[in-house]
Each structure stands twice: as C-alpha cells, then as structure tokens.
Design a protein around this motif. Structure first.
Motif, mmCIF file in Angstrom:
data_model
loop_
_atom_site.group_PDB
_atom_site.id
_atom_site.type_symbol
_atom_site.label_atom_id
_atom_site.label_comp_id
_atom_site.label_asym_id
_atom_site.label_seq_id
_atom_site.Cartn_x
_atom_site.Cartn_y
_atom_site.Cartn_z
ATOM 1 N N MET A 1 0.836 -1.211 0.000
ATOM 2 C CA MET A 1 0.000 0.000 0.000
ATOM 3 C C MET A 1 0.868 1.257 0.000
ATOM 4 N N ALA A 2 1.806 1.302 0.918
ATOM 5 C CA ALA A 2 2.722 2.443 0.925
ATOM 6 C C ALA A 2 3.484 2.477 -0.394
ATOM 7 N N ARG A 3 3.873 1.282 -0.851
ATOM 8 C CA ARG A 3 4.530 1.151 -2.146
ATOM 9 C C ARG A 3 3.672 1.772 -3.244
ATOM 10 N N THR A 4 2.470 1.275 -3.306
ATOM 11 C CA THR A 4 1.552 1.752 -4.335
ATOM 12 C C THR A 4 1.368 3.262 -4.257
ATOM 13 N N SER A 5 1.236 3.765 -3.052
ATOM 14 C CA SER A 5 1.054 5.199 -2.885
ATOM 15 C C SER A 5 2.245 5.944 -3.440
ATOM 16 N N LYS A 6 3.438 5.456 -3.079
ATOM 17 C CA LYS A 6 4.657 6.104 -3.556
ATOM 18 C C LYS A 6 4.701 6.098 -5.077
ATOM 19 N N LYS A 7 4.384 4.954 -5.632
ATOM 20 C CA LYS A 7 4.404 4.830 -7.088
ATOM 21 C C LYS A 7 3.401 5.789 -7.732
ATOM 22 N N GLU A 8 2.170 5.755 -7.188
ATOM 23 C CA GLU A 8 1.132 6.625 -7.751
ATOM 24 C C GLU A 8 1.485 8.098 -7.578
ATOM 25 N N PHE A 9 2.089 8.385 -6.455
ATOM 26 C CA PHE A 9 2.512 9.752 -6.181
ATOM 27 C C PHE A 9 3.537 10.205 -7.218
#
Lengths: 193, 193, 193, 193
Positions: free
Chosen positions: C1-9
């Motif tokens: 989730m944090a990963r995904t957020s970072k990526k999306e960010f």
DNA sequence: CATGAATGAGCGTTCATTCAT
DNA sequence: TATGAATGAACGCTCATTCAT
C-alpha cells in the motif's frame, strides 16, 4: 569518494587527451569525437563536465596555468636574493616547458592567442606574485634596470618561448648549457652594472 | 602580359584579403567563400591559382616572408659597423611588425606553427643573409658573445615578437621609447664588455 | 500500500510535470532529463514506470482523457432534456478546456496528432457514452437534424477547440458571453426548427 | 532564365518534399538529411536557399498560405450575394483541404501552432480580404447574426478543419454530401431568420 | 579563363535510453 | 526500488572543393 574519484578521473583523462590531441594537430583536426576516443570516454561524457568545446579549452587553460604555477614556484623563496630568484624563475620556467611539451604547445598556440586577456594573464596568481615580487625588489635595490614590466616579461618569457618552440618543433636540441647561455644573456641585458 | 597582370592583380587581392580576414577572425571563421567575397573574385578563381586552402596559406607565408625581407633590409649596408647593423635589423624588424599588423598576426599565428620548417625559415633569403652576416662579423670581431645562433635569434626575435603581440592585442601601447629600451637591453645582453 | 502510494505519487508528479513542460515548450525542448528535474524524480525512475518516452505520452493521453471525462460529465444527468444535456456538454467542455490550459494544449498538440486512433478516441468512455446518448435521443426525438455523428462532433468540438486555441494562444480573451454565443450558434445550426 | 528556373525548380522540390515528409512523420523524424534525400538535392543546397530549418518552415508556411489564398478565391466575386459568397468560401476551403492533404496537415500541425501570430494570420491577404468583406456585408445587410469575428471563424474554419482531420487520418470518408451537410448546419447557425 | 551553384563529409551538440551502484 | 553518470546515434549546420556553364 568513489563518485568524486570517477569524475576527477574522467576530467583528468579528458584534459590529458586534449593536450595530446591539440599538440598533435592544432585546434582544427581536433574534433570532439576524436577527443572522446583518445580520452576513452563518450562524447556525451565530455559534455557532462564541460558545456562546450570553447569552455573546455578555457578550463584546460586554467588547469594548465595552475599546474604550471604550482610547479614553477616550488622551492621558490621570497626571501632569497634577487639573482637567486631570477635564476629560480628562469630555470624553472624553462624546465617546466621542456618537460611538459603538451602544456607548452597548448599555452603557446591557444592560451596566449585569443583566449587570453592581459599580459600577465597567462601566469597563475602564484607565479605572477613571485614574478612581480622579484621585479619590484630588483628595481628597488637597483639590481636591475628600471624598465617597463612588459619589456622585462617579453625579454624573459619571449625568448624562452621562442627557444623552446625551436626545441619542441625539432629544429634544435635544447640542452642545459644553452638554457644557461640564454639565462645569462638576459641577465646581462637587464642587470645594473 | 595583360593576362599576367590580371592574374597577379587577382593574386594580390587574394593575399590582401586573406591577411585581413585571418587577422580579423583566425583560421576558423575564415571560409573560402568569405575570402572570395573580400578579394572580389569568385571561389573558383581562387582555386585556379591555388590548389587548396592549405597551399594558399603556404604561398601567403612565402609572400609575406619575401615582402618582409625586402622591407627590413632596405637601406641595410653589409659594410656598416656591427652595432649599426644590429640597430638597423632590430629597429626595422620592430617597425615592420608595428606597421604591418596583419602580416605580424599571420606570421605569428599560422606561419610559425604548422607550416614552418626550420629556425631560419621564417626569414627570407635576404634577411637571413643579412642576419648571418651580422652575426659572423660580430662574433669574429669579438663584438658580441660567442653564443649559439638559436639563442641569439630567440633573444632578438622572441622578445620582439612577444612585445609586439602585447601591442597588437591591445594590452599595451608600444612607443618608440620602449622599442629602444628593449633593443638596448638585448644589446647589453649579447655584447662583449 | 505504501509502495503503491509512492508509485502513484511519483506517476502523478511525472504527469503534472510533463503537462507543464509540454505546454511550455512543445515536444522538442522537452528532454527526459528536464522532465525528471521538474517531477523531482530521477530519469531512471521515469523509466521504471514507462518503457519509453512515446509510451509516456500515450499513458498521459489516457490519463488526461479520463480526467476530462470525469470532470465534464460531473452532474450530467442522462434523464435531463436534450437541450439541457447539450448545454451541459458544450459548456462543461468549454470550461474544462478553459481552466485546464495544459490539458488543452497537450490534447490539441500531441494526443490528437500521432497518438490518436479514432474519431471518438479522444473522449473517455464516460464522455462518449454521454455524447452518444444525447445524440441518439436528440435524433430520435427530432430535436436535432439527422446528420452524421462526425459532422456533429466537428461542429461542436471543432469550433470549441478552435476558439480555445485562439484564447490560449493569446489572440483573444474568451469570456462567458462569447462561449454562449458560440453555443447558441451551434445549437441553431443543428436543432430542428 | 536557366539560372532562375534551376533555383525555382530546386525550391519547389524542397517545398514539395518538405510537405510530404512533414505529413508523413511530423516535425521530429524529419531531419534535414532526409529532406535532402527526398528533394533529390544535397543538404548544402537547402541551406543555399534557406538560412535554417525554422526559416524553411516559415517560408513554407507563407508559400502554402499564398497558394491556398490564390486557389480559394479563384472565381470568387465580391459582387456576388452573401449566401453565394458564403458557399464559395466554405466549399472552396473544404475542397482545397481535401485535395491538398499535405498542405492541410502542414497548416494544421505547424503553421497553426507556434509559428502563427494571430487569428487571421493563417489566411493570405486575398483570403482574409474576401472573408472580411463577406463578413461585413453579411452583418450589415442583416443576413447573418452580429457575432464576434473570432466566433464566426471558429465556427467555419474550426469545424472544417476538424472534419478534414478525421478524413485525412482515415477515420471517415468525407464525401460531398457530408461537406454540404456541414456547410448547411453552419449556415443555419449563423444566418438571421 | 572565370564563375558560383552544388556537393557531402565532417563538425559541435543533444538527448532517449541503459546499467552499475 | 531508485539513482544519475555514461552512452552514442542522430541532429542542424558549415565549408573546402568540384564542375557545368
């Protein structure tokens, strides 16, 4: 450290290759692509460190000037006598140019032509300071004639450069004896009685 | 005859234009097309007289050398005394370079770099003869020190060229007094007692 | 989730920076290195998310299309009357382009040139559905003329885009009155008595 | 005559090749070397006639604009009635763009983007005069609504360009019937009663 | 002889992409 | 994952040289 080393290593390779190449062929016949090949880096890498060919030449000029400045005033003592300082400056300059052919050719062909700005600009701060110190003391103590700075510089540098050009172009072999011959002549020309 | 005149007229225009152009902008920034325009001939015409740009430079070098040789030894008398001949050679050379900026810049930048072959090659037969005559007499009569020819040439030519470069590059204004200052210093450096 | 957020960010930052950059300078003058700097990520990071610059443009096109689609059909009711739906579509489209200059410039210059595939492709599923729904109802209820879909789209989109280009290029200032003027003209052109 | 013909012949070949090439691949993917190959001249020849790639584009824009201007107002009579003049302008413009795909693509992608200066700049003097004459008469005689010039231009040009883009990109086939359909819709949109 | 339009190899520089860290 | 130094093919443009006229 590794980064810095790599960068400095590359810049050094570029400087060395540039000096070799320019000594070999002059400014024309020295394309960036050849420089890259000689320096064993890509063209892009050169442009990573230098914004243009002209700026590279300028940086190289400053690099050589600093190098020369450090070398020539090595062991130079402001407290030494005027003749001792004259000998040191004259001989160090000769030996430097003698042992660093590429530097000499570069300074002669490029730096001293249209990249330069003033009579003393080709000398590093160190060297200019040493030279001016010597000159003022020599005049003040009535050791040498009170002549214009430009005349003095042309007498020493001009004749040194002229002789070394003959040597590096292969017209003659410049031995220590001839260097001393020139040095003594110039000294006789500027000394007071 | 009319043909020859036309040809010589064109070649003269080309030489003059080349000297101006090279003094203005250096070797780069000096395309054949611009030379043609300045010389008021077509590009093709230049290639009628010179097989390549390099050969044109070489021919120009010889042209300037002859011109300089004739000018400098004008009024020069082999029978004059050594000091008189020294003065004549030194001052004529200075004045020639002073009054012919384009010739000076050309000889300094181009002729003396790639195209030259020997130490004396920059001097015309006339001038070399005058110089060697002076030199031999001066040595033989113990008027000047018995030093190598190259040393002597570098002392005189090297310092003259160095000083005139400063003048023509605008770093200083070279007046008659300074010329004499230099001449006297060099003389004091080479004369015997 | 944090990963995904970072990526999306990161991807969001890249999209925003790309839109700004492309609006500023066009496709050329928009190197990946500059995009990386503006997006505050490294070049390598961009290539983690997008296989090539072309693919990045394509993904950006889809991103903008979706964003536009969501925005334009916001508050859009399929049950509203044909004229109401016409007004909503026309005005929303105008206002979207007006308030999102970077999106407009991008869609106009890049997406609609090489990367597009079909007449309706520039419209998101949402928007295409809303438009086709309106169109079919309008034809079916004899509210507008029975003309080709392409004609209708060109009349509306073509004139809107043309007017907004004039506005965003600074040739005119597009006020609400002029938007209504255009909307009414187009409506008069397609309505059935 | 032979000279002039050769020059004009080359320029024409360059223009034609440039239009083809730009239509094929856009501004990128259109290097000067490819243009030279397509135009069957050397790169140098292009630079003989145009000082830079940008200037070539600009000249090409003017060339196309003039060509279009002459073509579109052919048989155009200022004395004709407003509806007749509207028909002539609208249909001529459509047919010109239809039959000159390369001109259309070029004007759409390049001329109308950042080389352009004003709303009317894409029209030649001829065409602008015809259009403005029509517009003023039409307003003055109460034949069309009194709307802003920009609105009118966007309604006509914008929708025409949009439709032709669909045609030239292969999304649809633009037949005469559809052209008339569009023309009539636009007319209904701007006419008074 | 004289011309200058035409040529194309070669230049300085950029930038999409890769990969060692 | 994330980085950005390194790469080199490709670009726009120049200019020494040629050759049809």
């Amino acid at each position: 450290m590794a980064r810095t080393s790599k960068k400095e290593f590359n810049i050094d390779k570029i400087y060395s290759a540039a000096l070799e190449m320019l000594a070999d062929g002059g400014f024309h016949k020295s394309p960036m692509s050849l420089l890259a090949k000689r320096a064993e880096v890509s063209v892009g890498t050169i442009y990573l460190y230098f914004p243009s060919k002209d700026q590279l030449i300028l940086s190289l000029f400053e690099h050589v000037r600093e190098h020369m400045g450090e070398w020539v005033v090595k062991d130079f003592k402001d407290s030494a006598s005027v003749p001792e300082r004259y000998d040191a400056l004259f001989l160090n300059l000769c030996h430097y140019y003698l042992e660093n052919k590429n530097h000499f050719v570069f300074m002669d062909q490029f730096a001293l032509s249209h990249y330069n700005q003033s009579a003393l600009a080709a000398l590093s701060a160190n060297l200019a300071k040493a030279f001016l110190g010597f000159y003022q003391d020599a005049i003040h103590t009535h050791t040498i004639k009170n002549i214009r700075l430009e005349t003095l510089l042309s007498l020493t540098h001009g004749s040194i450069i002229s002789l070394l050009k003959k040597h590096h172009m292969g017209f003659m072999n410049l031995d220590e004896e001839t260097i001393l011959e020139l040095k003594n002549c110039v000294w006789d020309g500027i000394k007071l009685t």
